[in-house]
Enzyme design. Structure first.
Site, PDB file in Angstrom:
ATOM      1  N   LYS A 253      65.225  71.557  19.894  1.00  0.00           N
ATOM      2  CA  LYS A 253      65.984  70.340  20.167  1.00  0.00           C
ATOM      3  C   LYS A 253      67.493  70.568  20.245  1.00  0.00           C
ATOM      4  O   LYS A 253      68.185  69.915  20.999  1.00  0.00           O
ATOM      5  CB  LYS A 253      65.699  69.288  19.087  1.00  0.00           C
ATOM      6  CG  LYS A 253      64.273  68.784  19.053  1.00  0.00           C
ATOM      7  CD  LYS A 253      64.049  67.726  20.077  1.00  0.00           C
ATOM      8  CE  LYS A 253      62.661  67.127  20.148  1.00  0.00           C
ATOM      9  NZ  LYS A 253      61.620  67.505  19.248  1.00  0.00           N
TER      10      LYS A 253
ATOM     11  N   GLU B 114      67.847  58.755  18.978  1.00  0.00           N
ATOM     12  CA  GLU B 114      66.584  58.311  18.397  1.00  0.00           C
ATOM     13  C   GLU B 114      65.889  59.564  17.888  1.00  0.00           C
ATOM     14  O   GLU B 114      66.193  60.672  18.322  1.00  0.00           O
ATOM     15  CB  GLU B 114      65.714  57.636  19.465  1.00  0.00           C
ATOM     16  CG  GLU B 114      64.845  58.593  20.292  1.00  0.00           C
ATOM     17  CD  GLU B 114      65.639  59.534  21.198  1.00  0.00           C
ATOM     18  OE1 GLU B 114      66.784  59.202  21.536  1.00  0.00           O
ATOM     19  OE2 GLU B 114      65.107  60.597  21.553  1.00  0.00           O
TER      20      GLU B 114
ATOM     21  N   SER C 248      57.776  76.067  19.577  1.00  0.00           N
ATOM     22  CA  SER C 248      58.919  75.166  19.750  1.00  0.00           C
ATOM     23  C   SER C 248      59.675  74.879  18.454  1.00  0.00           C
ATOM     24  O   SER C 248      60.847  74.524  18.485  1.00  0.00           O
ATOM     25  CB  SER C 248      58.467  73.848  20.381  1.00  0.00           C
ATOM     26  OG  SER C 248      57.412  73.270  19.633  1.00  0.00           O
TER      27      SER C 248
END
Ligand SMILES: *Cc1c(COP(=O)(O)O)cnc(C)c1O
Length: 410
Positions: A98, A120, A387
Site C-alpha cells: 500500500k 479510507e 502483498s
C-alpha cells in the site's frame, strides 16, 4: 463476449478514464472540477523528472525498495511443480504494498499545495501507510474506517493513532470498507480546498484507477528485471490476490504485453457462493456503478449493493477495479476465488515451509499457487505476489482457530 484484442494492453485508460466499457467518472458535479485538476496535476508530475526522482529516492530509502524476488525453495520442492518465486511486498515499510501508492499520492498532494490528507481503510494497511507518509511530511491526516474493521484490525488502529492520524470510526451500512469510502468522499467534498483524498486501491473515479496502477507498477517492473536476472527469461505465470486490485495490477501491468506470461487474480471466496457469503465479484457480480466507477459489482436484482464477506478485511469489497473487469472480458487475465479456510491453511503452510507469515489477503494468492503448481511443469516459473505480512492478522487467526475448535466440540 466478442471483443477485439488491443494492440497493446498498456495504453488504457482513454482520457476519460475508460477501460473499454468500464471505469470513467461517476461523481457528483462538485467533484468534477477537483478530479480534473488532479488528473492534470498527475499527468504533469508523471512527466516531470524531478518528481520521478523524488519518488524513486523515497521508495528506496524510506520504503526499502526494491523488494526481493525470493526463490521459495522448500515450497517448490514440496509441491514438485514449477519454480516458485515470491515478490516480497511484505518487506515494504509498514508491511504491505500500500505504501507505494500512498507515497506517490502524498508527493502529488504536496505538489498541489494540499496540507491535509484523508484516506479510507479496510484492513488498516492503507490507513497505516497513509498515516506514515503524512507523518513523514508533517501533514494532517484523517483516516475513515468501518467499526467492524476497527475491531478485527485493532493493531492497525493503534498504529495509525501513534503515527498522529485521527481515526474516525464509521457506523453506517455494513461498517466496513464501502462505508468508509463513502464517509471519506463526504469529507473530501467539504474540504477540497486544502485536502487530498488518497484512495488505497485501483478503484474510484478517474484518475484514481490509473494513478494507483502506475504507482504500484513498480512491483512488476522490479519483478520483471529480477526474474530476467535470475532466470534469464520471463515467468510463465503470475498470481496475485484481488481486493480492489492494486497489488495485482501493479505486478501484472508491466507484463501485460508479454503474451507468453499467464496471469491469475484471486478473489475472496469467503464461506460459500451465496450472495453475501463472499467477495468474488467475478462470480456473481453484475455491471454496476459503485463509488465513482463502472465495473463488476456484487448486488441484488434491484441493484442494491450486496453484503460481502471475507476472512481478510482487505479483500472484503463489493466492487473490483475497472481495469481488472476489462482484462477479464478480454481474457488477458484469469480470475478465480479461494475460500476462507483454504486461505487460512495456505497461510499456515507458507509460514512453515518458508518462514514467511503472509497477510490473509496474500494467503489467497498463495493458496491458488499451491493448486496451480500441481498443473504446471518443473521447468516452468511462477511468481506469487506476497502483498503483505500477516502480523496484523494474528488476532483474527486466533479467533478463527477458537471458533473452529468450538464448532468441532473440543
Ligand atoms: C489492501 C491489501 C490487499 C488488497 O488490496 P488490492 O488493492 O487488491 O491490492 C491485498 N493484500 C494486502 C496485504 C493488503 O493490505
Amino acid at each position: 463476449m466478442s471483443t477485439q484484442l488491443p494492440s497493446s494492453f498498456t495504453e488504457l485508460p482513454d482520457s476519460g478514464g475508460h477501460f473499454g466499457p468500464y471505469g470513467g467518472s461517476f461523481v457528483p458535479e462538485i467533484l468534477s472540477q477537483p478530479l480534473n485538476e488532479l488528473t492534470a496535476a498527475y499527468e504533469e508530475a508523471k512527466k516531470d523528472e524531478s518528481f520521478q526522482k523524488e519518488l524513486f529516492d523515497l521508495l528506496k530509502d524510506f520504503v526499502g525498495r526494491p523488494t526481493p524476488l525470493y526463490f521459495a525453495k522448500r515450497m517448490t520442492e514440496f509441491l514438485g511443480g514449477p519454480k516458485i518465486y515470491m515478490k516480497r511486498e511484505d518487506l515494504c515499510h509498514t508491511g504491505a504494498h500500500k505504501i507505494n501508492n500512498s507515497l506517490g499520492q502524498v508527493l502529488l498532494a504536496r505538489r498541489m499545495g494540499k496540507t491535509r490528507i484523508i484516506a479510507e481503510t479496510g484492513a488498516g494497511q492503507h490507513g497505516v501507510a497513509t498515516a506514515t507518509v503524512a507523518a513523514m511530511f508533517g501533514l494532517d491526516c484523517v483516516v475513515y474506517m468501518g467499526e467492524v474493521d476497527m475491531e478485527r484490525q485493532a493493531l492497525n488502529v493503534y498504529r495509525m493513532r501513534r503515527l498522529g492520524a485521527k481515526v474516525v470510526g464509521v457506523t453506517s451500512g455494513q461498517k466496513t470498507l464501502k462505508d468508509a469510502i463513502s464517509e471519506a468522499m463526504r469529507d473530501w467534498v467539504s474540504n477540497i480546498h486544502n485536502t487530498h483524498y488518497i484512495i488505497g486501491s485501483a478503484l474510484g473515479a478517474h484518475p484514481y484507477p490509473m494513478m494507483v496502477r502506475d504507482f504500484q507498477s513498480v512491483i512488476g517492473r522490479e519483478a520483471r528485471a529480477q526474474i530476467l536476472e535470475k532466470e534469464g527469461r520471463l515467468p510463465d505465470h503470475l498470481v496475485a490476490c484481488v481486493g480492489g486490485g492494486s497489488n495485482a495490477i501493479g505486478l501484472f501491468f508491466p507484463f501485460l504485453d508479454d503474451a507468453s506470461v499467464q496471469m491469475t487474480g484471486v478473489e475472496a471466496g469467503g464461506l460459500g457462493s451465496g450472495l453475501g457469503e463472499h467477495a468474488a465479484r467475478f462470480n456473481g457480480g453484475m455491471l454496476g456503478i459503485l463509488q465513482g466507477t463502472k465495473t463488476y459489482v456484487l448486488q441484488d436484482d434491484e441493484g442494491q449493493i450486496s453484503l460481502t464477506h471475507s476472512v481478510s478485511a482487505g479483500l472484503d469489497y463489493a466492487a473490483v477495479g475497472p481495469e481488472h473487469a476489462w482484462l477479464k472480458d478480454l481474457g488477458r487475465v484469469k480470475y478465480t476465488e479461494i475460500k476462507d479456510q483454504e486461505a487460512v491453511d495456505a497461510l499456515g503452510n507458507l509460514s512453515k515451509w518458508e518462514g514467511i507469515l503472509p497477510a490473509l489477503e496474500s494467503a489467497h494468492a498463495v493458496a491458488y499457487a499451491i493448486r496451480l503448481a500441481k498443473e504446471m511443469d518443473k521447468d516452468q516459473i511462477m511468481i506469487v505476489n506476497c502483498s503483505g505480512r500477516g502480523d496484523k492478522d494474528v488476532q483474527e487467526l486466533a479467533a478463527w482457530e477458537k471458533r473452529q475448535l468450538e464448532a468441532s466440540g473440543q
